[in-house]
Design a protein around this motif. Structure first.
Motif: not given
Length: 293
Positions: A70, A72, A76, A120, A123-124, A127, A133, A140
């Motif tokens: 995933d 996110v 993290k 991806r 998205i990272m 974050v 998000v 996050v």
């Protein structure tokens, strides 16, 4: 130097000893690869341990596959590793080459593309920038120590992949099976051009190859055993055919000469990949690597 994470019968003591010897120098980075349907340690769990076991060396995933996680939770976990290591993390990422790893985690094989990886990565990076998000109360976290997140290296052996990563990557962490310096330099030139056309600083240029230290026929036999075990998704007769010319096997003087040839084409780093967990092989390589520190 890469940890021997793909070797059998590993335990915490072996990994910790390797990590501490690497951290003592003269190596610039400590690397480890990812597989799922194999006996290697989990990448993010190992990252936490390495952050505690080392103080100096950069920690480099070579490579982690975002499509198996995933995005996110991966962001993290990597931000946590960057925080625990004091900002020493570099993230090498790739699409992965084994369907069984995708199957093991229920990942969609249709995402095994550069586009799937880039989505991806986006998205990272959101974050790591502290953006929300979702409609959560807080974003996050934790925040990575390095502003904007750890540097990203694209794991690749092909020019198309290099070009497509120029917009989001900071460099490349490739691999060479046969140590063909001319072909490697051609790929580096592709990266240099792509980064320039994207208006970015010159890329960090890294490559990797398997090694086996020693004299006589022993190192090449060691290489062959490792390839047979690691490349278990390839028919054994194909592995047997490629084993005599894959990776490098020999003594200190020969390794020194090989490293010089890669230095001459502007290689920033070579991520050496062990084919044994024997700590003596690591120490022998360290004696060579000190000339390049």
């Amino acid at each position: 130097m890469t940890l021997p994470v793909m070797e059998p019968d590993l335990d915490a003591a072996v990994l910790k000893e390797w990590a501490r010897v690497v951290d003592d120098g003269p190596f610039s980075s400590l690397c480890w690869g990812e597989r799922i349907a194999f006996g290697n340690p989990d990448s993010l769990t190992l990252l936490g341990a390495l952050a505690a076991w080392t103080d100096r060396v950069r920690l480099v995933t070579t490579v982690i596959v975002p499509q198996l996680h995933d995005p996110v939770m991966l962001a993290k976990g990597l931000a946590t590793g960057d925080m625990l290591s004091g900002g020493r993390l570099t993230v090498g990422i790739g699409v992965g080459g084994r369907q069984e790893d995708y199957d093991a985690v229920g990942a969609d094989m249709a995402s095994q593309t550069m586009r799937g990886m880039a989505e991806r990565v986006a998205i990272m990076k959101r974050v790591w920038a502290g953006e929300k998000v979702t409609e959560s109360v807080l974003p996050v976290g934790p925040s990575p120590v390095q502003p904007g997140g750890p540097p990203l290296m694209v794991g690749t052996i092909g020019p198309k992949t290099v070009r497509s990563a120029a917009t989001w990557a900071d460099g490349m962490a490739g691999t060479t099976l046969d140590l063909d310096v001319t072909k490697q330099n051609e790929l580096f030139d592709v990266a240099r051009t792509a980064w320039s056309e994207a208006g970015k600083p010159k890329p960090h240029l890294a490559t990797s190859f398997w090694f086996a230290m020693g004299e006589g026929d022993g190192p090449r036999a060691q290489m062959h055993r490792h390839l047979r075990r690691y490349m278990n998704w390839i028919p054994a007769e194909f592995v047997d055919a490629m084993a005599p010319t894959t990776g490098w096997a020999g003594g200190e003087d020969e390794l020194h000469d090989v490293l010089r040839t890669f230095e001459a084409i502007g290689t920033d780093e070579i991520h050496l990949i062990p084919t044994s967990s024997d700590i003596d092989q690591l120490r022998r390589v360290a004696d060579v690597a000190k000339d390049f520190a």
